[in-house]
Design a protein around this motif. Structure first.
Motif, PDB file in Angstrom:
ATOM      1  N   THR A  70      13.332   5.286  -2.121  1.00  0.00           N
ATOM      2  CA  THR A  70      11.814   5.566  -3.605  1.00  0.00           C
ATOM      3  C   THR A  70      13.672   4.869  -4.336  1.00  0.00           C
ATOM      4  OG1 THR A  70      10.941   7.579  -2.656  1.00  0.00           O
ATOM      5  CG2 THR A  70      10.772   6.142  -4.866  1.00  0.00           C
ATOM      6  N   THR A  71      14.490   5.228  -4.645  1.00  0.00           N
ATOM      7  CA  THR A  71      15.304   4.595  -5.217  1.00  0.00           C
ATOM      8  C   THR A  71      15.133   3.027  -5.808  1.00  0.00           C
ATOM      9  OG1 THR A  71      16.257   7.019  -6.001  1.00  0.00           O
ATOM     10  CG2 THR A  71      17.146   4.462  -6.976  1.00  0.00           C
ATOM     11  N   LEU A  72      16.001   2.580  -4.418  1.00  0.00           N
ATOM     12  CA  LEU A  72      16.186   1.704  -3.347  1.00  0.00           C
ATOM     13  C   LEU A  72      14.706   0.420  -4.121  1.00  0.00           C
ATOM     14  CD1 LEU A  72      18.023   2.012  -0.758  1.00  0.00           C
ATOM     15  CD2 LEU A  72      19.087   0.986  -3.388  1.00  0.00           C
ATOM     16  N   ALA A  73      13.039   0.856  -3.404  1.00  0.00           N
ATOM     17  CA  ALA A  73      12.006   0.019  -3.891  1.00  0.00           C
ATOM     18  C   ALA A  73      11.947   0.143  -5.092  1.00  0.00           C
ATOM     19  CB  ALA A  73      11.275   0.675  -3.081  1.00  0.00           C
ATOM     20  N   VAL A  74      11.883   1.159  -5.925  1.00  0.00           N
ATOM     21  CA  VAL A  74      11.703   1.255  -7.765  1.00  0.00           C
ATOM     22  C   VAL A  74      12.779  -0.590  -8.589  1.00  0.00           C
ATOM     23  CG1 VAL A  74      11.968   2.520  -9.628  1.00  0.00           C
ATOM     24  CG2 VAL A  74      10.824   3.493  -7.820  1.00  0.00           C
ATOM     25  N   ALA A  75      13.878   0.060  -7.995  1.00  0.00           N
ATOM     26  CA  ALA A  75      14.962  -0.789  -8.338  1.00  0.00           C
ATOM     27  C   ALA A  75      14.919  -2.145  -8.238  1.00  0.00           C
ATOM     28  CB  ALA A  75      16.387  -1.113  -7.545  1.00  0.00           C
ATOM     29  N   VAL A  76      14.082  -2.417  -7.176  1.00  0.00           N
ATOM     30  CA  VAL A  76      13.544  -3.997  -6.565  1.00  0.00           C
ATOM     31  C   VAL A  76      12.373  -4.674  -6.893  1.00  0.00           C
ATOM     32  CG1 VAL A  76      13.106  -5.703  -4.470  1.00  0.00           C
ATOM     33  CG2 VAL A  76      14.269  -3.886  -4.516  1.00  0.00           C
ATOM     34  N   ALA A  77      11.359  -3.462  -7.286  1.00  0.00           N
ATOM     35  CA  ALA A  77      10.702  -4.074  -8.357  1.00  0.00           C
ATOM     36  C   ALA A  77      10.998  -3.847  -9.653  1.00  0.00           C
ATOM     37  CB  ALA A  77       9.421  -2.589  -8.522  1.00  0.00           C
ATOM     38  N   LYS A  78      11.694  -3.340 -10.754  1.00  0.00           N
ATOM     39  CA  LYS A  78      12.682  -4.457 -11.755  1.00  0.00           C
ATOM     40  C   LYS A  78      12.925  -4.745 -12.134  1.00  0.00           C
ATOM     41  CE  LYS A  78      13.230  -3.621 -15.894  1.00  0.00           C
ATOM     42  NZ  LYS A  78      12.744  -3.218 -16.558  1.00  0.00           N
ATOM     43  N   LEU A  79      12.991  -5.621 -11.114  1.00  0.00           N
ATOM     44  CA  LEU A  79      14.064  -7.251 -10.688  1.00  0.00           C
ATOM     45  C   LEU A  79      12.880  -8.173 -10.527  1.00  0.00           C
ATOM     46  CD1 LEU A  79      17.334  -6.227  -8.639  1.00  0.00           C
ATOM     47  CD2 LEU A  79      17.011  -6.888 -11.325  1.00  0.00           C
ATOM     48  N   LEU A  80      12.090  -7.948  -9.855  1.00  0.00           N
ATOM     49  CA  LEU A  80      10.824  -8.658  -9.117  1.00  0.00           C
ATOM     50  C   LEU A  80       9.941  -8.952 -10.926  1.00  0.00           C
ATOM     51  CD1 LEU A  80       9.205  -7.007  -6.028  1.00  0.00           C
ATOM     52  CD2 LEU A  80      10.865  -9.285  -6.234  1.00  0.00           C
ATOM     53  N   GLY A  81       9.570  -8.252 -11.681  1.00  0.00           N
ATOM     54  CA  GLY A  81       9.703  -8.658 -13.035  1.00  0.00           C
ATOM     55  C   GLY A  81       7.829  -8.595 -12.750  1.00  0.00           C
ATOM     56  N   LYS A  82       6.932  -7.984 -11.975  1.00  0.00           N
ATOM     57  CA  LYS A  82       5.744  -7.247 -11.940  1.00  0.00           C
ATOM     58  C   LYS A  82       5.309  -5.966 -12.151  1.00  0.00           C
ATOM     59  CE  LYS A  82       4.971 -10.593  -8.332  1.00  0.00           C
ATOM     60  NZ  LYS A  82       5.100 -11.000  -6.458  1.00  0.00           N
ATOM     61  N   PRO A  83       4.350  -6.029 -12.238  1.00  0.00           N
ATOM     62  CA  PRO A  83       3.616  -4.620 -12.983  1.00  0.00           C
ATOM     63  C   PRO A  83       4.220  -4.060 -11.517  1.00  0.00           C
ATOM     64  CG  PRO A  83       2.754  -5.905 -13.660  1.00  0.00           C
ATOM     65  CD  PRO A  83       3.383  -6.974 -13.154  1.00  0.00           C
ATOM     66  N   LEU A  84       4.250  -2.821 -11.970  1.00  0.00           N
ATOM     67  CA  LEU A  84       4.331  -1.165 -10.541  1.00  0.00           C
ATOM     68  C   LEU A  84       3.604  -0.136 -10.247  1.00  0.00           C
ATOM     69  CD1 LEU A  84       6.096  -0.201  -7.425  1.00  0.00           C
ATOM     70  CD2 LEU A  84       8.114   0.892  -9.841  1.00  0.00           C
ATOM     71  N   VAL A  85       3.001  -0.500  -9.232  1.00  0.00           N
ATOM     72  CA  VAL A  85       1.458   0.674  -9.100  1.00  0.00           C
ATOM     73  C   VAL A  85       2.190   1.381  -7.987  1.00  0.00           C
ATOM     74  CG1 VAL A  85      -0.637   0.550  -8.341  1.00  0.00           C
ATOM     75  CG2 VAL A  85       0.128  -1.433  -9.404  1.00  0.00           C
ATOM     76  N   TYR A  86       2.679   2.570  -8.549  1.00  0.00           N
ATOM     77  CA  TYR A  86       3.106   3.537  -7.967  1.00  0.00           C
ATOM     78  C   TYR A  86       1.955   4.510  -6.726  1.00  0.00           C
ATOM     79  CZ  TYR A  86       6.122   7.609  -6.123  1.00  0.00           C
ATOM     80  OH  TYR A  86       6.731   8.316  -5.618  1.00  0.00           O
ATOM     81  N   VAL A  87       1.775   4.074  -5.289  1.00  0.00           N
ATOM     82  CA  VAL A  87       0.641   5.755  -5.018  1.00  0.00           C
ATOM     83  C   VAL A  87       1.576   6.230  -4.626  1.00  0.00           C
ATOM     84  CG1 VAL A  87      -1.346   4.846  -3.422  1.00  0.00           C
ATOM     85  CG2 VAL A  87      -0.644   3.048  -4.902  1.00  0.00           C
ATOM     86  N   PHE A  88       0.691   7.646  -4.840  1.00  0.00           N
ATOM     87  CA  PHE A  88       0.630   8.937  -4.176  1.00  0.00           C
ATOM     88  C   PHE A  88       0.004   9.620  -3.621  1.00  0.00           C
ATOM     89  CE2 PHE A  88       0.119   9.371  -8.578  1.00  0.00           C
ATOM     90  CZ  PHE A  88      -0.995  10.704  -8.853  1.00  0.00           C
ATOM     91  N   SER A  89      -0.057  10.547  -3.018  1.00  0.00           N
ATOM     92  CA  SER A  89      -1.356  11.191  -2.175  1.00  0.00           C
ATOM     93  C   SER A  89      -0.506  12.777  -2.552  1.00  0.00           C
ATOM     94  CB  SER A  89      -1.010  11.305  -0.976  1.00  0.00           C
ATOM     95  OG  SER A  89      -2.063  11.955  -0.334  1.00  0.00           O
ATOM     96  N   PRO A  90      -2.198  12.942  -3.629  1.00  0.00           N
ATOM     97  CA  PRO A  90      -1.896  14.745  -4.008  1.00  0.00           C
ATOM     98  C   PRO A  90      -3.296  15.196  -2.892  1.00  0.00           C
ATOM     99  CG  PRO A  90      -3.678  13.067  -4.861  1.00  0.00           C
ATOM    100  CD  PRO A  90      -2.581  12.421  -4.005  1.00  0.00           C
ATOM    101  N   VAL A  91      -1.944  15.657  -2.026  1.00  0.00           N
ATOM    102  CA  VAL A  91      -2.219  16.520  -0.734  1.00  0.00           C
ATOM    103  C   VAL A  91      -3.542  17.750  -0.572  1.00  0.00           C
ATOM    104  CG1 VAL A  91      -1.355  16.228   1.140  1.00  0.00           C
ATOM    105  CG2 VAL A  91      -0.152  17.242   0.014  1.00  0.00           C
ATOM    106  N   GLU A  92      -3.185  18.564  -2.269  1.00  0.00           N
ATOM    107  CA  GLU A  92      -4.495  19.562  -2.144  1.00  0.00           C
ATOM    108  C   GLU A  92      -5.207  18.986  -3.658  1.00  0.00           C
ATOM    109  OE1 GLU A  92      -1.748  22.552  -3.642  1.00  0.00           O
ATOM    110  OE2 GLU A  92      -0.501  23.014  -1.752  1.00  0.00           O
ATOM    111  N   GLU A  93      -5.805  17.820  -3.416  1.00  0.00           N
ATOM    112  CA  GLU A  93      -5.847  17.173  -4.420  1.00  0.00           C
ATOM    113  C   GLU A  93      -7.608  17.413  -4.746  1.00  0.00           C
ATOM    114  OE1 GLU A  93      -8.489  13.356  -1.739  1.00  0.00           O
ATOM    115  OE2 GLU A  93      -6.432  13.100  -2.340  1.00  0.00           O
ATOM    116  N   GLY A  94      -7.937  18.881  -3.885  1.00  0.00           N
ATOM    117  CA  GLY A  94      -9.363  19.297  -3.603  1.00  0.00           C
ATOM    118  C   GLY A  94      -8.934  20.045  -4.709  1.00  0.00           C
TER     119      GLY A  94
END
Length: 217
Positions: free
Chosen positions: A44-68
């Motif tokens: 995750t850290t490396l992906a976020v680091a690359v995202a910063k250098l790419l310069g595009k808005p970052l959409v971080y999608v997560f899964s709330p397994v207890e979403e109910g």
């Protein structure tokens, strides 16, 4: 193997393993990178680091397994979801970013006016109907999304996006692990020319964490 596009890479460049270097370069060079790796490998850290250098808005999608249960817990939606974006906030600190400034908060208008905001966390629950253009999209803990949930997110993404699907096939929190869409989508995209499948094996948290991860269900 070429160096990451920024030779300093937030101080990580000289420390990257060959696996991490291939992962980082794949994110720069391919539209889709899928990484199957245990906790503590820096995915995750490396992906976020690359995202910063790419310069595009970052959409971080997560899964709330207890979403109910999320609607019944006290607090705002942001407060309820805070636990699910801990890997994101940790990664931002690692690259010298202040999450309170970088992450979108509708109540923090000053950060938006200053242009500090570039990270937009989102539960997959709210993906239906979205149209993702010109973004970097990280789908984290993807082993906790079903085939349908992953399909719902991936079918919203345009060609000008970079996408990183992060997960670990050995650590699924779904009640029925067989419903996970992570491994099926690895195989679905494996031979596509715009996609790459990476693995990271070195757990930098130490011997205890790495040995614990070897025990399968």
């Amino acid at each position: 193997m070429p160096l990451p596009k920024d030779s300093l890479f937030f101080g990580f460049a000289a420390k990257l393993t060959d696996e991490q270097r291939a992962y980082v370069n794949s994110i720069f060079d391919r539209q889709l990178t899928i990484v199957n790796a245990p906790s503590g490998t820096g995915k995750t850290t490396l992906a976020v680091a690359v995202a910063k250098l790419l310069g595009k808005p970052l959409v971080y999608v997560f899964s709330p397994v207890e979403e109910g249960r999320m609607g019944f817990r006290p607090g705002t939606q942001r407060e309820k979801e805070a636990a699910y974006i801990t890997p994101l906030t940790d990664a931002l600190y690692e690259i010298g970013e202040n999450p309170s400034k970088s992450i979108f908060d509708p109540e923090n208008m000053e950060a938006q006016k200053r242009g500090d905001v570039w990270v937009y966390p989102m539960s997959h629950v709210f993906a239906r109907g979205m149209n993702l253009k010109g973004k970097t999209v990280i789908i984290d803990e993807a082993q906790n999304l079903t085939r349908g949930e992953l399909k719902k997110v991936l079918t919203r993404i345009h060609t000008d996006c970079h996408v990183i699907i992060i997960g670990h096939d050995g650590q699924c929190d779904l009640k029925d692990a067989g419903k996970s869409g992570f491994v099926p989508y690895i195989e679905h995209f494996r031979n596509e020319p715009y996609a790459a499948v990476c693995e990271l094996t070195v757990n930098f948290r130490g011997k205890l964490a790495q040995h614990a991860d070897k025990l399968r269900w």
